[in-house]
Design a protein around this motif. Structure first.
Motif, PDB file in Angstrom:
ATOM      1  N   TYR A   1       0.855  -1.179   0.000  1.00  0.00           N
ATOM      2  CA  TYR A   1       0.000   0.000   0.000  1.00  0.00           C
ATOM      3  C   TYR A   1       0.891   1.229   0.000  1.00  0.00           C
ATOM      4  O   TYR A   1       1.644   1.462   0.938  1.00  0.00           O
ATOM      5  CB  TYR A   1      -0.910  -0.018   1.226  1.00  0.00           C
ATOM      6  CG  TYR A   1      -1.867   1.151   1.308  1.00  0.00           C
ATOM      7  CD1 TYR A   1      -2.538   1.620   0.179  1.00  0.00           C
ATOM      8  CD2 TYR A   1      -2.122   1.781   2.527  1.00  0.00           C
ATOM      9  CE1 TYR A   1      -3.423   2.683   0.246  1.00  0.00           C
ATOM     10  CE2 TYR A   1      -3.020   2.843   2.614  1.00  0.00           C
ATOM     11  CZ  TYR A   1      -3.663   3.289   1.475  1.00  0.00           C
ATOM     12  OH  TYR A   1      -4.545   4.352   1.550  1.00  0.00           O
ATOM     13  N   THR A   2       0.843   1.988  -1.088  1.00  0.00           N
ATOM     14  CA  THR A   2       1.734   3.141  -1.260  1.00  0.00           C
ATOM     15  C   THR A   2       0.924   4.388  -1.598  1.00  0.00           C
ATOM     16  O   THR A   2       1.009   4.925  -2.699  1.00  0.00           O
ATOM     17  CB  THR A   2       2.778   2.861  -2.361  1.00  0.00           C
ATOM     18  OG1 THR A   2       2.105   2.401  -3.556  1.00  0.00           O
ATOM     19  CG2 THR A   2       3.780   1.807  -1.911  1.00  0.00           C
ATOM     20  N   PRO A   3       0.098   4.871  -0.656  1.00  0.00           N
ATOM     21  CA  PRO A   3      -0.737   6.049  -0.926  1.00  0.00           C
ATOM     22  C   PRO A   3       0.094   7.317  -1.047  1.00  0.00           C
ATOM     23  O   PRO A   3       1.262   7.362  -0.648  1.00  0.00           O
ATOM     24  CB  PRO A   3      -1.646   6.102   0.303  1.00  0.00           C
ATOM     25  CG  PRO A   3      -0.812   5.514   1.397  1.00  0.00           C
ATOM     26  CD  PRO A   3      -0.032   4.408   0.741  1.00  0.00           C
ATOM     27  N   GLY A   4      -0.551   8.341  -1.569  1.00  0.00           N
ATOM     28  CA  GLY A   4       0.108   9.639  -1.734  1.00  0.00           C
ATOM     29  C   GLY A   4      -0.304  10.282  -3.030  1.00  0.00           C
ATOM     30  O   GLY A   4      -0.813  11.394  -3.049  1.00  0.00           O
TER      31      GLY A   4
ATOM     32  N   ASP B   1       6.225   8.909   2.817  1.00  0.00           N
ATOM     33  CA  ASP B   1       6.339   7.678   3.601  1.00  0.00           C
ATOM     34  C   ASP B   1       6.331   6.453   2.690  1.00  0.00           C
ATOM     35  O   ASP B   1       7.131   5.521   2.882  1.00  0.00           O
ATOM     36  CB  ASP B   1       5.186   7.596   4.605  1.00  0.00           C
ATOM     37  CG  ASP B   1       5.263   6.347   5.463  1.00  0.00           C
ATOM     38  OD1 ASP B   1       6.202   6.229   6.271  1.00  0.00           O
ATOM     39  OD2 ASP B   1       4.377   5.475   5.312  1.00  0.00           O
ATOM     40  N   SER B   2       5.457   6.453   1.693  1.00  0.00           N
ATOM     41  CA  SER B   2       5.381   5.318   0.765  1.00  0.00           C
ATOM     42  C   SER B   2       6.689   5.119   0.016  1.00  0.00           C
ATOM     43  O   SER B   2       7.147   3.979  -0.173  1.00  0.00           O
ATOM     44  CB  SER B   2       4.248   5.545  -0.245  1.00  0.00           C
ATOM     45  OG  SER B   2       2.987   5.583   0.392  1.00  0.00           O
ATOM     46  N   ILE B   3       7.281   6.231  -0.409  1.00  0.00           N
ATOM     47  CA  ILE B   3       8.516   6.140  -1.200  1.00  0.00           C
ATOM     48  C   ILE B   3       9.715   5.818  -0.329  1.00  0.00           C
ATOM     49  O   ILE B   3      10.451   4.853  -0.577  1.00  0.00           O
ATOM     50  CB  ILE B   3       8.740   7.441  -1.992  1.00  0.00           C
ATOM     51  CG1 ILE B   3       7.650   7.611  -3.053  1.00  0.00           C
ATOM     52  CG2 ILE B   3      10.124   7.440  -2.646  1.00  0.00           C
ATOM     53  CD1 ILE B   3       7.667   8.964  -3.741  1.00  0.00           C
ATOM     54  N   PHE B   4       9.921   6.619   0.700  1.00  0.00           N
ATOM     55  CA  PHE B   4      11.157   6.489   1.476  1.00  0.00           C
ATOM     56  C   PHE B   4      11.138   5.312   2.447  1.00  0.00           C
ATOM     57  O   PHE B   4      12.196   4.732   2.734  1.00  0.00           O
ATOM     58  CB  PHE B   4      11.438   7.794   2.227  1.00  0.00           C
ATOM     59  CG  PHE B   4      12.003   8.880   1.360  1.00  0.00           C
ATOM     60  CD1 PHE B   4      13.371   9.043   1.219  1.00  0.00           C
ATOM     61  CD2 PHE B   4      11.159   9.716   0.648  1.00  0.00           C
ATOM     62  CE1 PHE B   4      13.899  10.038   0.402  1.00  0.00           C
ATOM     63  CE2 PHE B   4      11.666  10.716  -0.175  1.00  0.00           C
ATOM     64  CZ  PHE B   4      13.049  10.880  -0.302  1.00  0.00           C
ATOM     65  N   ASN B   5       9.970   4.963   2.948  1.00  0.00           N
ATOM     66  CA  ASN B   5       9.907   3.906   3.967  1.00  0.00           C
ATOM     67  C   ASN B   5       9.428   2.563   3.435  1.00  0.00           C
ATOM     68  O   ASN B   5       9.433   1.574   4.177  1.00  0.00           O
ATOM     69  CB  ASN B   5       9.014   4.353   5.127  1.00  0.00           C
ATOM     70  CG  ASN B   5       9.608   5.541   5.870  1.00  0.00           C
ATOM     71  OD1 ASN B   5      10.828   5.638   6.036  1.00  0.00           O
ATOM     72  ND2 ASN B   5       8.764   6.455   6.294  1.00  0.00           N
TER      73      ASN B   5
ATOM     74  N   ASP C   1       1.690   5.164 -10.134  1.00  0.00           N
ATOM     75  CA  ASP C   1       2.108   6.568 -10.234  1.00  0.00           C
ATOM     76  C   ASP C   1       2.782   7.058  -8.957  1.00  0.00           C
ATOM     77  O   ASP C   1       2.970   8.261  -8.781  1.00  0.00           O
ATOM     78  CB  ASP C   1       0.893   7.457 -10.519  1.00  0.00           C
ATOM     79  CG  ASP C   1       0.419   7.342 -11.961  1.00  0.00           C
ATOM     80  OD1 ASP C   1       0.933   6.467 -12.675  1.00  0.00           O
ATOM     81  OD2 ASP C   1      -0.469   8.105 -12.356  1.00  0.00           O
ATOM     82  N   THR C   2       3.118   6.154  -8.055  1.00  0.00           N
ATOM     83  CA  THR C   2       3.737   6.575  -6.799  1.00  0.00           C
ATOM     84  C   THR C   2       5.168   7.042  -7.038  1.00  0.00           C
ATOM     85  O   THR C   2       5.529   8.174  -6.726  1.00  0.00           O
ATOM     86  CB  THR C   2       3.705   5.430  -5.776  1.00  0.00           C
ATOM     87  OG1 THR C   2       2.349   5.062  -5.530  1.00  0.00           O
ATOM     88  CG2 THR C   2       4.349   5.867  -4.462  1.00  0.00           C
TER      89      THR C   2
END
Length: 356
Positions: A109-112, A152-156, A130-131
């Motif tokens: 789950y990579t919201p944003g 958070d989705s990208i870096f973590n 598209d994240t």
């Protein structure tokens, strides 16, 4: 393994077709409506059977091909559980696994970019929607986008994958087709920030115009075709309340079409048989478990799945196979739970399918 990266030049969308072998099951990611005929042609040419179609998120720049592919192939449509799309067959959560013969994808789950954005990891590949794009990131200024959530989705999550992981986005407008996690760490200008606040400021200052198709694509993708309406008009559906009254009757068998992971996570209707949807036809054919149960005036089959889409297609297939008393629960297991009907969290009886 079979891997094809397909491109729609109008929307800049990449679509991915995956299969473990010629003649086997296939899965497609982020299909575009206008390219559906091409996908179907390629599936035939490669002697594949399309069983699942996945969208990484609710798209705003094109109309999804999920509904059309479902109608042509009876495949399972898949999105994240946060989606507002109304007829998705299977909804996944963070950590769930999407499987076909010989392949599996882990859902992240990579919201944003949107609040329903997912990425999918398969071995040394990640499909990021598209994240995270090649030398960019998805905008965060509509569809409940959130730059803090995206950071958070990208870096973590995504950047913690191995550096050599191949990165396949849903879009590119420069002609790039693939990157790696390591490359994006080194060269992506949007990732050269020192803090989450700096990233938020960067994303909030982009001032991008809305996608040209946004006002058309978003409503269309929320309502991608109510297959259940057609089944209800034919009189082949029952409500959750009606199904509750049927449960336990000697002349009725409830049949769960969901996959094992869905049953383990959400529970089952007590006393129901398990016949996973991908094996439906072999169970309906002469000699199959469901055919034996329902043929010649036998038991009435009442199908259910997560939200009613797979069961709607199943009842049509059963009718076509001559099982005229077959029905399905409109709204599926979700409607059953909302009716506060009983649920058990244990294995139920399974029809032979060769899939568990």
């Amino acid at each position: 393994m079979i891997f094809r990266q397909l491109f729609d030049s109008v929307s800049g969308t990449y679509t991915y077709l995956l299969a473990s072998r010629p003649g086997g099951e296939a899965l497609i990611i982020d299909p575009v409506l206008e390219k559906v005929d091409r996908y179907l042609q390629l599936v035939r040419e490669l002697d594949l059977r399309l069983v699942k179609a996945v969208d990484t998120h609710l798209h705003a720049d094109h109309i999804t091909g999920l509904g059309a592919l479902r109608d042509h192939t009876h495949c399972i449509t898949v999105m994240g559980e946060q989606t507002k799309a109304d007829v998705v067959s299977m909804r996944v959560a963070d950590g769930d696994r999407i499987t076909i013969e010989g392949l599996s994808l882990d859902a992240l789950y990579t919201p944003g970019h949107t609040d329903d954005s997912y990425s999918y990891v398969m071995g040394g590949r990640v499909f990021t929607g598209d994240t995270l794009l090649i030398r960019g990131t998805g905008r965060t200024d509509f569809q409940n986008g959130n730059p803090r959530a995206q950071y958070d989705s990208i870096f973590n999550k995504l950047l913690r994958l191995p550096d050599e992981t191949l990165l396949y986005p849903a879009h590119d407008y420069k002609g790039d087709t693939v990157s790696t996690i390591g490359e994006e760490k080194r060269f992506n200008p949007r990732l050269r920030v020192k803090s989450i606040d700096e990233y938020v400021d960067l994303m909030n200052s982009l001032n991008l115009p809305n996608p040209k198709m946004m006002d058309v694509a978003v409503p269309a993708n929320i309502r991608i075709g109510l297959h259940q309406d057609d089944i209800a008009r034919k009189g082949w559906s029952v409500s959750a309340k009606e199904a509750m009254d049927m449960r336990g009757r000697s002349d009725v068998t409830l049949v769960d079409l969901r996959e094992k992971t869905e049953r383990e996570r959400h529970g089952v209707i007590p006393g129901s048989l398990h016949a996973p949807y991908p094996a439906l036809q072999e169970n309906l054919d002469a000699g199959g478990m469901l055919h034996a149960l329902a043929a010649d005036g036998g038991k009435r089959i009442v199908f259910y799945c997560a939200f009613g889409e797979r069961s709607a297609m199943a009842v049509q297939a059963a009718q076509d196979a001559g099982l005229k008393t077959a029905r399905h629960i409109e709204g599926g297991f979700d409607a059953w739970k909302k009716a506060e009907a009983s649920v058990v969290h244990r294995s139920a009886c399974s029809a032979r399918s060769g899939r568990e």
